[in-house]
Every structure is written in C-alpha cells, then in structure tokens.
Motif scaffolding. Structure first.
Motif, PDB file in Angstrom:
ATOM      1  N   LYS A 200      -0.353  51.566  -2.999  1.00 52.63           N
ATOM      2  CA  LYS A 200      -1.867  52.353  -2.764  1.00 52.63           C
ATOM      3  C   LYS A 200      -2.393  51.963  -1.282  1.00 52.63           C
ATOM      4  O   LYS A 200      -2.894  50.730  -2.354  1.00 52.63           O
TER       5      LYS A 200
ATOM      6  N   ASP B  58       2.375  60.877  -1.350  1.00 48.52           N
ATOM      7  CA  ASP B  58       1.183  60.852  -2.854  1.00 48.52           C
ATOM      8  C   ASP B  58       0.892  59.654  -3.437  1.00 48.52           C
ATOM      9  O   ASP B  58       2.030  58.980  -3.685  1.00 48.52           O
ATOM     10  N   ASN B  59      -0.660  59.494  -4.181  1.00 49.69           N
ATOM     11  CA  ASN B  59      -0.425  58.050  -4.871  1.00 49.69           C
ATOM     12  C   ASN B  59      -0.108  58.385  -5.612  1.00 49.69           C
ATOM     13  O   ASN B  59      -0.182  59.185  -7.016  1.00 49.69           O
TER      14      ASN B  59
ATOM     15  N   ALA C  68      -3.005  57.248  -8.989  1.00 53.63           N
ATOM     16  CA  ALA C  68      -3.470  58.651  -9.329  1.00 53.63           C
ATOM     17  C   ALA C  68      -3.504  59.786 -10.301  1.00 53.63           C
ATOM     18  O   ALA C  68      -2.390  59.308 -11.195  1.00 53.63           O
ATOM     19  N   SER C  69      -4.784  59.986 -11.069  1.00 56.53           N
ATOM     20  CA  SER C  69      -4.287  60.277 -11.656  1.00 56.53           C
ATOM     21  C   SER C  69      -4.497  61.641 -12.441  1.00 56.53           C
ATOM     22  O   SER C  69      -4.375  62.676 -10.911  1.00 56.53           O
TER      23      SER C  69
ATOM     24  N   GLU D 134      -7.465  63.071 -10.507  1.00 55.08           N
ATOM     25  CA  GLU D 134      -7.286  62.737  -9.148  1.00 55.08           C
ATOM     26  C   GLU D 134      -6.007  63.243  -8.215  1.00 55.08           C
ATOM     27  O   GLU D 134      -6.884  63.898  -6.835  1.00 55.08           O
ATOM     28  N   ALA D 135      -4.662  63.217  -8.526  1.00 50.14           N
ATOM     29  CA  ALA D 135      -4.072  64.142  -7.966  1.00 50.14           C
ATOM     30  C   ALA D 135      -4.692  66.127  -7.702  1.00 50.14           C
ATOM     31  O   ALA D 135      -4.254  65.880  -6.258  1.00 50.14           O
TER      32      ALA D 135
ATOM     33  N   GLN E 264      -7.589  58.150   2.486  1.00 50.02           N
ATOM     34  CA  GLN E 264      -7.548  57.810   1.093  1.00 50.02           C
ATOM     35  C   GLN E 264      -8.337  59.399   0.305  1.00 50.02           C
ATOM     36  O   GLN E 264      -9.504  58.025   0.916  1.00 50.02           O
TER      37      GLN E 264
ATOM     38  N   SER F 245     -10.526  59.570  -3.116  1.00 53.80           N
ATOM     39  CA  SER F 245     -11.198  58.860  -4.008  1.00 53.80           C
ATOM     40  C   SER F 245     -12.011  59.412  -5.018  1.00 53.80           C
ATOM     41  O   SER F 245     -13.227  60.039  -4.349  1.00 53.80           O
ATOM     42  N   THR F 246     -12.079  59.595  -6.518  1.00 57.16           N
ATOM     43  CA  THR F 246     -12.575  60.456  -7.306  1.00 57.16           C
ATOM     44  C   THR F 246     -13.785  59.969  -7.390  1.00 57.16           C
ATOM     45  O   THR F 246     -14.870  60.749  -7.325  1.00 57.16           O
TER      46      THR F 246
END
Length: 319
Positions: A138, A217-218, A221-222, A225-226, A268, A270-271
């Motif tokens: 990431k 894909d990250n 990520a949760s 988040e995804a 990138q 981010s939440t």
C-alpha cells in the motif's frame, strides 16, 4: 591483506563505513589494477565483502544528496565504470569486475534521476516450479509504503528515490537489506546480508525476484474502505465546466482540460484524511501526487471534491 583503503573497509563496522567505501572507489579510479587484485582475492574467500562495499556505495553515496546533484553522482558512477571495464576480460579479475560493472550499470535505470511515482498499491505474485510468494503493498505517501511479504514480514519503509524502497536490519557488523524497485505492473525484490528472515524470504542472489502485479486494489483496505474507493473508479466531468474531466483507473489519477492532459499520477484513497490535508475535517480524501482532495460525496454517480479544508468545492458527474 596489505594495509590500504580495501583493508580499512573490510575492517570497518557499519554504519561507519562510508568514508572507507569512498576511499576504495577513489583508489580504483586512480589505479584500478592493484586494488582489483585485492578485491578479487577477498571475493574468492568471502563474496559478501565486495557486495557490502557496493551496497554502501549505492545507498550511502549514489543516493545521497550531499555527494552532489543526481547528474553529478551519475558522472561519478560513470568514472568508476570506465576505470573497471578494461579488466572485465582479465582472466584473474573477470569475476569481480563483472560483479562491480553489473551493479553499477543497474543504476542506468533512472534510479538517480527524477521521475514520476508509479501506481504501486496492490498485490504481487512470484512463482517457479517449486515455490511461490505473495507481496502486498500500500502506498501511504509518495515516499512511504506498507508491505507484507508472505504473511511473515510486515513493515513500513521510506524511499530515497521515486519507486525504490528499502527495508534494513543491522545485526552487529552486518547490514541486511531488502530492496523494492517498482516498475509498471511489477516489482523487483533483491536482498543482501545474512539476516535469516530476509534471506529465507528473498535469497540473496544477483538477479533477485521479479513479482508481477495481479491486483491494483489496496490489500490492507477494510470492506468499507474498498467499497468507498470503488465509487471513484471511472470517468468524471465537471458540472460547471465541461472542459474539466477526471479519471480514476488502475491506481492512476488523470486530469484533462479541453482534451489536454494536465496531470497523470498515482493516487491513494483514505477513509480519514491526514492532519496535513485537513486538520479539522474528518472526511475521506484522495492523495494524488502533489494534490490532496477532500471527498464530500462519492455515491457512484456524483463526485464532490475540494482541494483541502479551505478549497473550493467541485462537483462532477459520471461521464
């Protein structure tokens, strides 16, 4: 071993070997033959010493601004190459000369010159007939990544030059390194040193291992988040200026105006935005190279952004 620059380097203890490594380099440039004989003799008895010297040059000299501009450091590298190359066909010195030349020429790939950061977030895979390996990455910032290798080693590392990252462990006199060099859709992992964990994951060979990207894909990520990041993907056009368009795809952010490309860079999502982007608002954000956008709305049809906490809001609709 006779006294001199090479003996001084072999006896030095890291991280105090930079001056000794530079002295070896300078001596090789001035009178390469006698010193190459010493390197060759050492290499036959302990191949790690010459590799250690090359690693110190690479990471502590060629990648350090205090040794001059990137262009000046490339000239420094080329001068050493010019001094060594005539000995490549010498039967006694061929092996050590080839090792040095190959390592120095690997810097031709633009490591020292400015270049764009690549979209490196994703999952990478390597395999041969008997083994396989998975790397998860990431991009946290342009100069920082989080990685997990085979669910055994997980760390955060910082880069010195674009797209090149290094994880380092110092055990007594030995420094073990795991170097990540990212290319388009792949990453080369190479290791040096004697640390058992690093050597088990990536054996210290000259070629290293080339991992192929199998997902953008990250991997960290949760589920939430995804799903939110997926809402960004696609082509967007401004509701107030039809000339302004954005695209998010395969880890790349692209901005065009009247059909002319303005920005193409890795991004990138981010939440929760970082403090630097928004010290007060707890909103999702997009980090796209030098630009940072707060995300006020992203529902798959409408995208509402602003350039930081005090920035002007911009509304886009899917094209």
């Amino acid at each position: 071993m006779p006294p001199g620059p090479w003996a001084d380097f072999v006896q030095c203890t890291e991280p105090n070997c930079v001056e000794a490594a530079v002295a070896v380099k300078d001596s090789l440039q001035q009178n390469p033959g006698p010193l190459l004989i010493q390197l060759a003799m050492t290499h036959r008895q302990d191949s790690g010493q010459v590799t250690r010297w090359l690693d110190v040059l690479r990471h502590e000299v060629f990648f350090e601004d205090k040794y001059g501009t990137p262009q000046k450091r490339l000239v420094m590298r080329d001068a050493l190459l010019t001094a060594i190359k005539p000995y490549k066909n010498d039967q006694q010195l061929e092996e050590v000369s080839t090792l040095i030349i190959n390592e120095l020429e690997s810097l031709n790939m633009g490591y020292l010159l400015p270049k764009k950061s690549l979209p490196i977030t994703g999952t990478y895979y390597w395999s041969n007939q008997t083994d396989s390996s998975e790397l998860q990455v990431k991009a946290m910032q342009e100069t920082m990544i989080r990685f997990k290798l085979d669910h055994i080693l997980e760390e955060v590392v910082i880069s010195r030059v674009p797209n090149v990252f290094e994880y380092k462990i110092i055990d007594n006199k030995d420094t073990s390194r795991l170097r990540f060099t990212f290319y388009k859709d792949s990453v080369l992992l190479k290791s040096t040193g004697t640390n058992k964990v690093i050597a088990q994951l990536i054996p210290p060979t000259a070629t290293g291992r080339m991992y192929r990207q199998i997902s953008v894909d990250n991997p960290f990520a949760s589920t939430t988040e995804a799903a939110q990041a997926g809402m960004l993907l696609g082509h967007w056009v401004s509701t107030t200026d039809a000339n302004l368009e954005l695209q998010f795809k395969s880890g790349l952010y692209m901005e065009t105006y009247a059909g002319e490309e303005k920005v193409t860079t890795a991004y990138q999502y981010s939440t929760i935005c970082s403090f630097l982007c928004s010290p007060t608002l707890k909103l999702p954000c997009i980090d796209a190279g030098p630009s940072h956008y707060l995300v006020y709305k992203a529902d798959g049809n409408v995208l509402e952004l602003s350039g930081g906490a005090a920035g002007k809001r911009m509304v886009f609709q899917r094209k």
